[in-house]
Structure formats: structure tokens, C-alpha cells
Design an enzyme around this catalytic site. Structure first.
Site, mmCIF file in Angstrom:
data_model
loop_
_atom_site.group_PDB
_atom_site.id
_atom_site.type_symbol
_atom_site.label_atom_id
_atom_site.label_comp_id
_atom_site.label_asym_id
_atom_site.label_seq_id
_atom_site.Cartn_x
_atom_site.Cartn_y
_atom_site.Cartn_z
ATOM 1 N N HIS A 285 0.844 -1.190 0.000
ATOM 2 C CA HIS A 285 0.000 0.000 0.000
ATOM 3 C C HIS A 285 0.879 1.239 0.000
ATOM 4 O O HIS A 285 2.040 1.185 0.397
ATOM 5 C CB HIS A 285 -0.938 0.024 1.210
ATOM 6 C CG HIS A 285 -0.231 -0.108 2.520
ATOM 7 N ND1 HIS A 285 0.217 -1.319 2.993
ATOM 8 C CD2 HIS A 285 0.132 0.810 3.443
ATOM 9 C CE1 HIS A 285 0.820 -1.131 4.162
ATOM 10 N NE2 HIS A 285 0.790 0.161 4.452
ATOM 11 N N HIS B 47 0.942 5.316 1.261
ATOM 12 C CA HIS B 47 0.331 6.365 2.078
ATOM 13 C C HIS B 47 0.389 7.691 1.323
ATOM 14 O O HIS B 47 1.432 8.029 0.753
ATOM 15 C CB HIS B 47 1.124 6.573 3.378
ATOM 16 C CG HIS B 47 1.179 5.380 4.274
ATOM 17 N ND1 HIS B 47 0.409 5.267 5.412
ATOM 18 C CD2 HIS B 47 1.922 4.247 4.216
ATOM 19 C CE1 HIS B 47 0.689 4.113 6.024
ATOM 20 N NE2 HIS B 47 1.605 3.482 5.321
#
Ligand code: 5GP
Ligand code: ZN
Length: 134
Positions: free
Chosen positions: A100, A102
Site C-alpha cells: 500500500h 500512504h
């Protein structure tokens, strides 16, 4: 992947606040944000981290979406800038082992993130490191 919290978020098995979705990824608000609007770009396919069987198309797409989300944070939250961060491995701060990115809105002098204390190596030490990593 069973028992992966982000796979469950992607499938809608646990709730999240999605702000963007396409065929490849979702963008959802982080439940413990560094700043309000802190967003996670999460690929729909499970990869443990950036090195786990990823290709240019996927990584390029995730960064394109990160740029779209960051622009939105500037336009709609009046952010002065934004950080795009991506952690690989527990030593690097990764706590959820599903790739992922941010995207964190930033404001002038907000002091939200100070990631490192700069070292002051000699030119020789930098050159030696360059040899190692070339
Ligand atoms: P990492 O430390 O792995 O780079 O980032 C994981 C992020 O996921 C953390 O910032 C954490 O707050 C966030 N997070 C953990 N569990 C959940 C969850 O169930 N929902 C959402 N939206 N974010 C989560
Ligand atoms: Zn997963």
C-alpha cells in the site's frame, strides 16, 4: 489472501471509507491518520510489498492514483503539499503486509513527519556506497 485485513477491505468484508476505486486499486482513509485526509492506496490483488511479484504497470498505476489523491488533498483540504510514503518490512515500519501507499496531506510547519536525522558522511563514504549500490 485469507486473514489479510486489506484483502478484506478490498472485498468489502470489513468497512472502510473509500474515496476512489478503479479496476486495479482502491483508495481509503487510514483509521489512524497522521493528518486528517491521510489516504491509503491499496491494490486489489494481494502483494506482500513492493518487491512481491509486482510489475511496472501496477506500480505506475498506484503512483498515478497517489498523485490524483494528493492533488485532491491540495484542492479540497487546502493542503500545502503531501507525502507519498511506502513501507517495506517491519524494520521500515510496515505493519500491514499487503502492499500500500500512504498519501498524507501536509501544511506549512505542521511538523507531522520527520522521517530521518540526516547523516554527514564524507565524499569517500558516499562514493563507496555508490559502488555497492550501482
Ligand atoms: P504500514 O505501517 O503497514 O505502512 O501502514 C498500515 C496503515 O494501515 C497504518 O497507517 C494503519 O493506521 C492502517 N490501518 C490498519 N488497519 C486498518 C484498517 O482496518 N482500516 C484502515 N482504513 N486502515 C488501517
Ligand atoms: Zn491482502
Amino acid at each position: 489472501m485469507d486473514n489479510c485485513i486489506f484483502c478484506k477491505i478490498v472485498k468489502g468484508e470489513i468497512p472502510s471509507t473509500r474515496i476512489y476505486e478503479d479496476d486495479i486499486c482502491i483508495a481509503t482513509l487510514d483509521i489512524n491518520p497522521a493528518a486528517m485526509g491521510h489516504t491509503l492506496i491499496i491494490p486489489k490483488e494481494h502483494h506482500n510489498d513492493i518487491t512481491d511479484n509486482t510489475d511496472e504497470a501496477l506500480l505506475g498505476h498506484l503512483f498515478k492514483v497517489a498523485s490524483i489523491v494528493g492533488e485532491r488533498q491540495k484542492e479540497r483540504l487546502s493542503a500545502d503539499g503531501f507525502n507519498v510514503l511506502q513501507n517495506n518490512g517491519t524494520a521500515a515500519g510496515q505493519s500491514v503486509m499487503h502492499l500500500h501507499i500512504h498519501v498524507i496531506p501536509r501544511y506549512d510547519n505542521d511538523g507531522v513527519i520527520g522521517l530521518w536525522k540526516p547523516l554527514e558522511p564524507s565524499m569517500e563514504e558516499i562514493a563507496a556506497m555508490g559502488e555497492k549500490l550501482s
